[in-house]
Scaffold this active site. Structure first.
Site, PDB file in Angstrom:
ATOM      1  N   ASN A  31       0.840  -1.264   0.150  1.00 37.63           N
ATOM      2  CA  ASN A  31       0.020  -0.027   0.048  1.00 37.63           C
ATOM      3  C   ASN A  31       0.702   1.229  -0.097  1.00 37.63           C
ATOM      4  OD1 ASN A  31      -3.196  -0.344   0.174  1.00 37.63           O
ATOM      5  ND2 ASN A  31      -2.326  -2.112   1.494  1.00 37.63           N
ATOM      6  N   LEU A 109      -3.246   2.122  18.250  1.00 36.59           N
ATOM      7  CA  LEU A 109      -2.785   3.307  18.738  1.00 36.59           C
ATOM      8  C   LEU A 109      -3.470   3.830  19.661  1.00 36.59           C
ATOM      9  CD1 LEU A 109      -1.672   4.825  15.323  1.00 36.59           C
ATOM     10  CD2 LEU A 109      -0.002   4.320  16.759  1.00 36.59           C
ATOM     11  N   HIS A 125      -8.385  -1.521   5.778  1.00 35.19           N
ATOM     12  CA  HIS A 125      -8.483  -2.780   6.130  1.00 35.19           C
ATOM     13  C   HIS A 125      -9.229  -3.554   5.345  1.00 35.19           C
ATOM     14  CE1 HIS A 125      -9.499  -5.359   9.588  1.00 35.19           C
ATOM     15  NE2 HIS A 125     -10.822  -5.902   9.068  1.00 35.19           N
ATOM     16  N   LYS A 188      -5.585  -5.726  -4.571  1.00 31.82           N
ATOM     17  CA  LYS A 188      -5.320  -5.014  -5.563  1.00 31.82           C
ATOM     18  C   LYS A 188      -6.035  -3.785  -5.430  1.00 31.82           C
ATOM     19  CE  LYS A 188      -3.662  -8.236  -9.082  1.00 31.82           C
ATOM     20  NZ  LYS A 188      -4.282  -9.499  -9.401  1.00 31.82           N
TER      21      LYS A 188
HETATM   22  C1  GRF Z   1      -3.388  -4.957   3.993  1.00 32.03           C
HETATM   23  O1  GRF Z   1      -4.046  -5.816   3.637  1.00 32.03           O
HETATM   24  C2  GRF Z   1      -3.956  -3.932   4.703  1.00 32.03           C
HETATM   25  O2  GRF Z   1      -5.489  -3.832   4.758  1.00 32.03           O
HETATM   26  C3  GRF Z   1      -3.978  -4.571   6.310  1.00 32.03           C
HETATM   27  O3  GRF Z   1      -2.534  -5.145   6.192  1.00 32.03           O
HETATM   28  C4  GRF Z   1      -2.254  -5.333   4.797  1.00 32.03           C
HETATM   29  C5  GRF Z   1      -0.710  -4.565   4.520  1.00 32.03           C
HETATM   30  O4  GRF Z   1      -0.296  -4.758   3.481  1.00 32.03           O
HETATM   31  N1  GRF Z   1      -4.166  -3.633   7.071  1.00 32.03           N
HETATM   32  P1  GRF Z   1       0.897  -4.240   2.738  1.00 32.03           P
HETATM   33  O5  GRF Z   1       1.988  -4.056   3.874  1.00 32.03           O
HETATM   34  O6  GRF Z   1       0.613  -2.754   2.583  1.00 32.03           O
HETATM   35  O7  GRF Z   1       1.454  -4.929   1.409  1.00 32.03           O
END
Ligand code: GRF
Length: 214
Positions: A31, A109, A125, A188
């Site tokens: 992300n 947090l 999430h 994705k």
């Molecule tokens: C993602 O599935 C996000 O929704 C969750 O943790 C995962 C993080 O993935 N909170 P990345 O580290 O961004 O690849």
């Protein structure tokens, strides 16, 4: 399908200072990568002021490559959870971060941190909240046999994944899906949704500034 206000489309580029964001990570960082890519291509009018990881070996840190300062703040280096939270908050404030983005940050947090950044913390999430908060959201979705899952960007408050929902994207659960295949398909969508949510936040902040200035 992304359910989101599309007002960010109307935002003119360079018509305000870039939104300063701080990204908190613990792991893979896909992300974070999506945010960096959108920022580098100009799609996202934001500056990544800092990336903070609670894990020194998080793969996310290796993705930064000079794009933003990377800071490691470990829980074990602080006597209490409050001191740990405070160190993160100080690092964000030092860099004048306007929006805190939790992108796979695997810690809760505390109330003081939330107070310092109230309304300025978002989390991604991997479920359609309020269904399946907490860990292993995709596994929970499969165990319950839902036919539609997805991802959510929400404001962070004192509850666990329970703050106001800003944006959601739906993902079908397919016959034969495993936790891995479903997670991959949701991920994705996460990348697109998170970038759009940051854009929408930046646009809203810009519009508020215009209202105040008029
Ligand atoms: C993602 O599935 C996000 O929704 C969750 O943790 C995962 C993080 O993935 N909170 P990345 O580290 O961004 O690849």
């Amino acid at each position: 399908m992304a359910i989101l206000c599309n007002c960010y489309n109307k935002r003119m580029k360079n018509d305000a200072a870039k939104l300063k964001i701080g990204v908190l990570v613990s792991g893979r960082g896909s992300n974070l990568q999506a945010i960096m890519d959108a920022s580098a291509s100009g799609v996202l009018d934001a500056e990544i002021a800092v990336v903070i990881s609670d894990k020194p070996d998080a793969p996310a840190l290796r993705r930064i490559d000079g794009v933003a300062p990377g800071v490691v703040i470990e829980r074990k280096s602080h006597p209490t959870a409050e001191a740990f939270d405070s160190a993160i908050a100080n690092a964000l404030e030092e860099r004048r971060v306007e929006l805190v983005v939790l992108a796979g940050f695997m810690r809760v947090l505390g109330a003081d941190f939330i107070r310092r950044f109230r309304g300025r913390i978002i989390n991604i999430h991997p479920s359609l909240l309020p269904s399946f908060p907490g860990l292993h959201a995709q596994r929970q979705a499969l165990l319950h046999g839902v036919k539609i899952s997805g991802c959510t960007v929400h404001l962070v408050d004192e509850s666990l994944d329970g703050g106001p929902i800003l944006a959601q994207s739906a993902v079908p659960v397919l016959p034969g899906d495993t936790e891995e295949s479903l997670s991959e398909r949701i991920l994705k969508k996460e990348h697109t949704l998170l970038v759009k949510a940051i854009m929408a936040y930046g646009s809203a902040r810009h519009n508020m500034a215009n209202v105040k200035g008029s």
